[in-house]
Design a protein around this motif. Sequence first.
Motif, PDB file in Angstrom:
ATOM      1  N   GLY A 176       0.837  -1.205   0.000  1.00  0.00           N
ATOM      2  CA  GLY A 176       0.000   0.000   0.000  1.00  0.00           C
ATOM      3  C   GLY A 176       0.862   1.241   0.000  1.00  0.00           C
ATOM      4  O   GLY A 176       2.086   1.175   0.180  1.00  0.00           O
ATOM      5  N   ARG A 177       0.219   2.367  -0.240  1.00  0.00           N
ATOM      6  CA  ARG A 177       0.954   3.629  -0.242  1.00  0.00           C
ATOM      7  C   ARG A 177       1.477   3.936   1.158  1.00  0.00           C
ATOM      8  O   ARG A 177       1.045   3.348   2.144  1.00  0.00           O
ATOM      9  CB  ARG A 177       0.044   4.771  -0.713  1.00  0.00           C
ATOM     10  N   SER A 178       2.390   4.888   1.275  1.00  0.00           N
ATOM     11  CA  SER A 178       2.890   5.326   2.581  1.00  0.00           C
ATOM     12  C   SER A 178       1.728   5.858   3.414  1.00  0.00           C
ATOM     13  O   SER A 178       0.884   6.608   2.909  1.00  0.00           O
ATOM     14  CB  SER A 178       3.951   6.417   2.409  1.00  0.00           C
TER      15      SER A 178
ATOM     16  N   ASP B 120      -5.309   0.722   1.932  1.00  0.00           N
ATOM     17  CA  ASP B 120      -5.426   2.103   1.464  1.00  0.00           C
ATOM     18  C   ASP B 120      -6.181   2.905   2.517  1.00  0.00           C
ATOM     19  O   ASP B 120      -7.336   2.589   2.819  1.00  0.00           O
ATOM     20  CB  ASP B 120      -6.154   2.148   0.121  1.00  0.00           C
ATOM     21  N   GLU B 121      -5.488   3.888   3.112  1.00  0.00           N
ATOM     22  CA  GLU B 121      -6.056   4.736   4.159  1.00  0.00           C
ATOM     23  C   GLU B 121      -6.640   3.906   5.304  1.00  0.00           C
ATOM     24  O   GLU B 121      -7.729   4.178   5.811  1.00  0.00           O
ATOM     25  CB  GLU B 121      -7.116   5.682   3.588  1.00  0.00           C
TER      26      GLU B 121
ATOM     27  N   SER C 105      -0.623   4.015   4.747  1.00  0.00           N
ATOM     28  CA  SER C 105      -1.861   3.243   4.569  1.00  0.00           C
ATOM     29  C   SER C 105      -2.149   2.327   5.759  1.00  0.00           C
ATOM     30  O   SER C 105      -3.236   1.756   5.837  1.00  0.00           O
ATOM     31  CB  SER C 105      -1.776   2.415   3.287  1.00  0.00           C
TER      32      SER C 105
ATOM     33  N   HIS D  28       7.673  -2.605  -0.087  1.00  0.00           N
ATOM     34  CA  HIS D  28       7.584  -1.382  -0.873  1.00  0.00           C
ATOM     35  C   HIS D  28       7.746  -1.722  -2.350  1.00  0.00           C
ATOM     36  O   HIS D  28       7.007  -1.244  -3.203  1.00  0.00           O
ATOM     37  CB  HIS D  28       8.661  -0.391  -0.428  1.00  0.00           C
TER      38      HIS D  28
ATOM     39  N   TYR E 224      -3.887  -2.449  -6.567  1.00  0.00           N
ATOM     40  CA  TYR E 224      -2.621  -3.159  -6.683  1.00  0.00           C
ATOM     41  C   TYR E 224      -2.085  -3.057  -8.118  1.00  0.00           C
ATOM     42  O   TYR E 224      -0.885  -2.803  -8.319  1.00  0.00           O
ATOM     43  CB  TYR E 224      -2.798  -4.628  -6.304  1.00  0.00           C
TER      44      TYR E 224
ATOM     45  N   GLN F  24       5.202   1.338 -10.494  1.00  0.00           N
ATOM     46  CA  GLN F  24       6.563   0.894 -10.208  1.00  0.00           C
ATOM     47  C   GLN F  24       7.233   0.339 -11.458  1.00  0.00           C
ATOM     48  O   GLN F  24       8.445   0.514 -11.647  1.00  0.00           O
ATOM     49  CB  GLN F  24       6.554  -0.151  -9.097  1.00  0.00           C
TER      50      GLN F  24
ATOM     51  N   LEU G  97      -0.611   0.360  -8.584  1.00  0.00           N
ATOM     52  CA  LEU G  97       0.691   0.506  -7.931  1.00  0.00           C
ATOM     53  C   LEU G  97       1.766  -0.257  -8.705  1.00  0.00           C
ATOM     54  O   LEU G  97       2.891   0.227  -8.869  1.00  0.00           O
ATOM     55  CB  LEU G  97       0.621  -0.026  -6.486  1.00  0.00           C
TER      56      LEU G  97
END
Length: 583
Positions: A374-376, A550-551, A378, A535, A570, A577, A573
């Motif tokens: 997940g994002r930073s 997510d959140e 999350s 990551h 996913y 990347q 993301l």
Amino acid sequence: MSLPPSAWAIYRRLLGLVGPYRGVLLLALLGLVVEGAAAGAFGVLTKPMVDETFVARNREFGLLLPLAIVGIFAVRGMAGYLTDLYMAKAARGVARDMRVRAMDKYLRLPGLRFDGEPVPSMLVRLGSDSDQVAQAVVDAGKVMLQQSLQVVAMLAVMLYASWRVTLAVLLLGPLIAWMMDKVGRRYRRYGHKVQETSAQMMLAADQALSNQQEVKVYGAREMEMARYTKLANDNLRLSLKVEATRSISSALVQLTGAVGLALLLYFAGREALAGRLTAGGFVQLMISMLAIIPALKQLTNVQGMLQRGVASAERLFHVLDAEDEVDTGTRPLQRAQGLIEFRDVSLRYPGQTQPALERISFIARPGTVTAIVGRSGSGKSSLVKLIPRFYDPDGGQILLDGHPISEYRLVDLRRQLAMVGQQVMLFDGSVVENVAYGELQQTTSEDVQRALSGANAMEFVAHMPHGADTHIGVKGGKLSGGQRQRLAIARAMLKDAPILILDEATAALDNASERLVQEALAHLIPDRTTLVIAHRLSTVEHADQILVLDEGRLVEQGTHAELLARGGVYAHLHAMQFREAGA
């Protein structure tokens, strides 16, 4: 001595800390009494010293008095030595005890405490605060008893010489008490502020020095220096106010003493004219009064030491009185199978409006790898920190082998886990001491060698000057990032726990180091329940299941192929990347 009721309560609690040192304190008290008695004996001798030697010219006293004075001061010196020695033993012992108790307490506090209090602040409590407490509880007590006994002894001598003159001089007593009360209040106000600014200075210095590379790269030296200089100036200003208070109080005490001497001279003259006071008696009064004035000055100055100690004690007791981690579990657990289940788990940090995790449900089975992506921000790290109960959820349940983890004792629960994070915790010890951390007494050298080999660490350990007995520096500073990670993996291998948590263990490594660490992890993961915070999504493509946060919400769950085919978060993301890697 002027202390408010709350401060008296703290000081009484401090006195309870001296219990283990009653024996040495009794010896020190005996020395103080002897010191006071010696001071009084010298005062008594001053009358015959003048009357018999200089007025009556009695030859018999010409040798006896000097010998008596030498004997008195010899006894006083020995008593003072014993007092200082035993008081120091008690004071340093109390400081040691407070440090040990505070350190033990910090290691028993819940994780939220470490989110709210920076480590430099903890170091202040373990360092200077503990010393200030020792000064308050023992050193200040020594000064107060010593000088109080001096005052009592000299007052007794004055009453013996002339009770009329002594009672007249004692009219200054209420004025001195009022001044000491005012001084004490001012000391409390500024002394506490000085300690707070000292802690802020340490925090600012720690941040700047720990991140000196960023400070230099971003040209922030002037900004950091401005911040630190402002705190240093505030600390200086407050310290000067404390010193000014001490100096003014000393000057006032001396002025009051001068007024006392003037009164003594006036009333002593009247007594002498009435034939009730000899020249020796006057000298006796004068010397006793001159001994009382510095004693009163010392009693005034001790206010600063006492107030700083009480303020430090209040800070330490705030830590010692905090609630420990909740540990009410009773279910025995030797070795878990490793079945982990989250049921509608929610977590909200104090003071935050948004939950860090909201209604998370999944199952991680033994022998499988569960990746968490997940994002930073999350909630990935928050999720795995719930398993060893660094935090407790606000809602829902976490089960291990079918039972809520709160039913297990913390020590048993945490024995089932091994963790390898991006920031590896290493100590200024040898390779062996770091790999066998927590298991040193039960570990053989063969166990350590196997763990190092399995973690691909023998490749560099074998070339160290003393092999596995080589010291690796503070925080492993003599090693590269990849080497530190492999030692952490060796530590996890040695523990052989059924549950393994990997928190972005390869995120900060170069390709060569990452390959070696991934090979080491391949030896560590089989037959365990593994949870991986990742990551780089390329590292978890072969995971048995992937949780997408997510959140704080679990928005997707499945294998790599299933999630790509779904075309959701996913897949987005992964595509991002892939483009970054291609660029």
